[in-house]
Design a protein around this motif. Structure first.
Motif, short mmCIF file in Angstrom:
data_model
loop_
_atom_site.label_atom_id
_atom_site.label_comp_id
_atom_site.label_asym_id
_atom_site.label_seq_id
_atom_site.Cartn_x
_atom_site.Cartn_y
_atom_site.Cartn_z
N ILE A 162 1.68 -2.17 -9.88
CA ILE A 162 0.46 -1.94 -10.66
C ILE A 162 0.18 -3.15 -11.53
O ILE A 162 1.08 -3.94 -11.82
CB ILE A 162 0.56 -0.69 -11.56
N THR A 163 -1.07 -3.30 -11.91
CA THR A 163 -1.45 -4.31 -12.88
C THR A 163 -1.48 -3.63 -14.24
O THR A 163 -2.26 -2.71 -14.46
CB THR A 163 -2.83 -4.89 -12.54
N ALA A 164 -0.61 -4.08 -15.10
CA ALA A 164 -0.47 -3.45 -16.42
C ALA A 164 -1.41 -4.12 -17.42
O ALA A 164 -1.00 -4.50 -18.51
CB ALA A 164 0.97 -3.52 -16.88
N ALA A 165 -2.66 -4.24 -17.06
CA ALA A 165 -3.63 -4.89 -17.92
C ALA A 165 -4.00 -4.03 -19.13
O ALA A 165 -4.31 -4.55 -20.19
CB ALA A 165 -4.89 -5.24 -17.14
N THR A 166 -3.95 -2.72 -18.94
CA THR A 166 -4.29 -1.82 -20.03
C THR A 166 -3.32 -0.64 -20.03
O THR A 166 -2.70 -0.32 -19.01
CB THR A 166 -5.72 -1.25 -19.88
N ARG A 167 -3.23 0.02 -21.15
CA ARG A 167 -2.39 1.22 -21.25
C ARG A 167 -2.90 2.29 -20.30
O ARG A 167 -2.12 2.97 -19.64
CB ARG A 167 -2.39 1.73 -22.69
N THR A 168 -4.21 2.41 -20.20
CA THR A 168 -4.81 3.41 -19.33
C THR A 168 -4.40 3.19 -17.88
O THR A 168 -4.11 4.15 -17.16
CB THR A 168 -6.35 3.37 -19.46
N ALA A 169 -4.35 1.94 -17.44
CA ALA A 169 -3.95 1.64 -16.07
C ALA A 169 -2.51 2.04 -15.81
O ALA A 169 -2.18 2.59 -14.76
CB ALA A 169 -4.14 0.15 -15.77
N VAL B 239 -0.69 4.34 -17.54
CA VAL B 239 -0.59 5.81 -17.59
C VAL B 239 -1.12 6.40 -16.30
O VAL B 239 -0.50 7.30 -15.71
CB VAL B 239 -1.35 6.38 -18.81
N SER B 240 -2.22 5.89 -15.80
CA SER B 240 -2.81 6.40 -14.58
C SER B 240 -1.87 6.21 -13.38
O SER B 240 -1.68 7.12 -12.58
CB SER B 240 -4.14 5.70 -14.32
N ALA B 241 -1.28 5.03 -13.27
CA ALA B 241 -0.37 4.76 -12.15
C ALA B 241 0.89 5.60 -12.24
O ALA B 241 1.36 6.15 -11.23
CB ALA B 241 -0.02 3.28 -12.11
N TYR B 242 1.47 5.71 -13.43
CA TYR B 242 2.67 6.54 -13.60
C TYR B 242 2.36 8.01 -13.34
O TYR B 242 3.15 8.72 -12.72
CB TYR B 242 3.25 6.37 -15.00
N ALA B 243 1.21 8.46 -13.81
CA ALA B 243 0.82 9.86 -13.58
C ALA B 243 0.64 10.12 -12.09
O ALA B 243 1.07 11.17 -11.59
CB ALA B 243 -0.47 10.17 -14.34
N GLN B 244 0.04 9.19 -11.38
CA GLN B 244 -0.13 9.36 -9.94
C GLN B 244 1.21 9.40 -9.22
O GLN B 244 1.44 10.23 -8.35
CB GLN B 244 -1.00 8.24 -9.35
N ALA B 245 2.13 8.53 -9.61
CA ALA B 245 3.46 8.54 -9.01
C ALA B 245 4.18 9.85 -9.29
O ALA B 245 4.82 10.43 -8.40
CB ALA B 245 4.29 7.36 -9.54
N ALA B 246 4.08 10.34 -10.50
CA ALA B 246 4.73 11.60 -10.85
C ALA B 246 4.11 12.77 -10.10
O ALA B 246 4.81 13.68 -9.66
CB ALA B 246 4.64 11.86 -12.36
N THR B 247 2.80 12.73 -9.93
CA THR B 247 2.12 13.78 -9.18
C THR B 247 2.57 13.75 -7.71
O THR B 247 2.87 14.80 -7.14
CB THR B 247 0.59 13.60 -9.27
N ASP B 248 2.66 12.56 -7.14
CA ASP B 248 3.05 12.43 -5.73
C ASP B 248 4.53 12.75 -5.50
O ASP B 248 4.87 13.41 -4.52
CB ASP B 248 2.80 11.00 -5.25
N LEU B 249 5.40 12.29 -6.39
CA LEU B 249 6.84 12.40 -6.15
C LEU B 249 7.50 13.60 -6.80
O LEU B 249 8.52 14.09 -6.32
CB LEU B 249 7.54 11.13 -6.64
N LEU B 250 6.96 14.05 -7.92
CA LEU B 250 7.62 15.09 -8.71
C LEU B 250 6.82 16.38 -8.81
O LEU B 250 7.21 17.29 -9.52
CB LEU B 250 7.90 14.57 -10.12
#
Length: 51
Positions: free
Chosen positions: A3-10, A12-23
């Protein structure tokens, strides 16, 4: 995952998507889902292993 960690929102969004997919985290609460992702990578006490 990369992911590009340009913003906190980016991040959070990427981590949330990973958690949704994997957990099977709830996508309705991205902050909570995002917190669940790195938590699953931490070793459990005394085991030296990841969850």
């Amino acid at each position: 995952m990369r992911i590009t960690a340009a913003t906190r929102t980016a991040v959070v969004s990427a981590y949330a998507q990973a958690a949704t997919d994997l957990l099977d985290a709830a996508p309705a609460d991205p902050e909570r889902a995002a917190a669940a992702f790195p938590a699953c990578l931490r070793p459990t006490p005394g085991s030296g292993r990841h969850r």
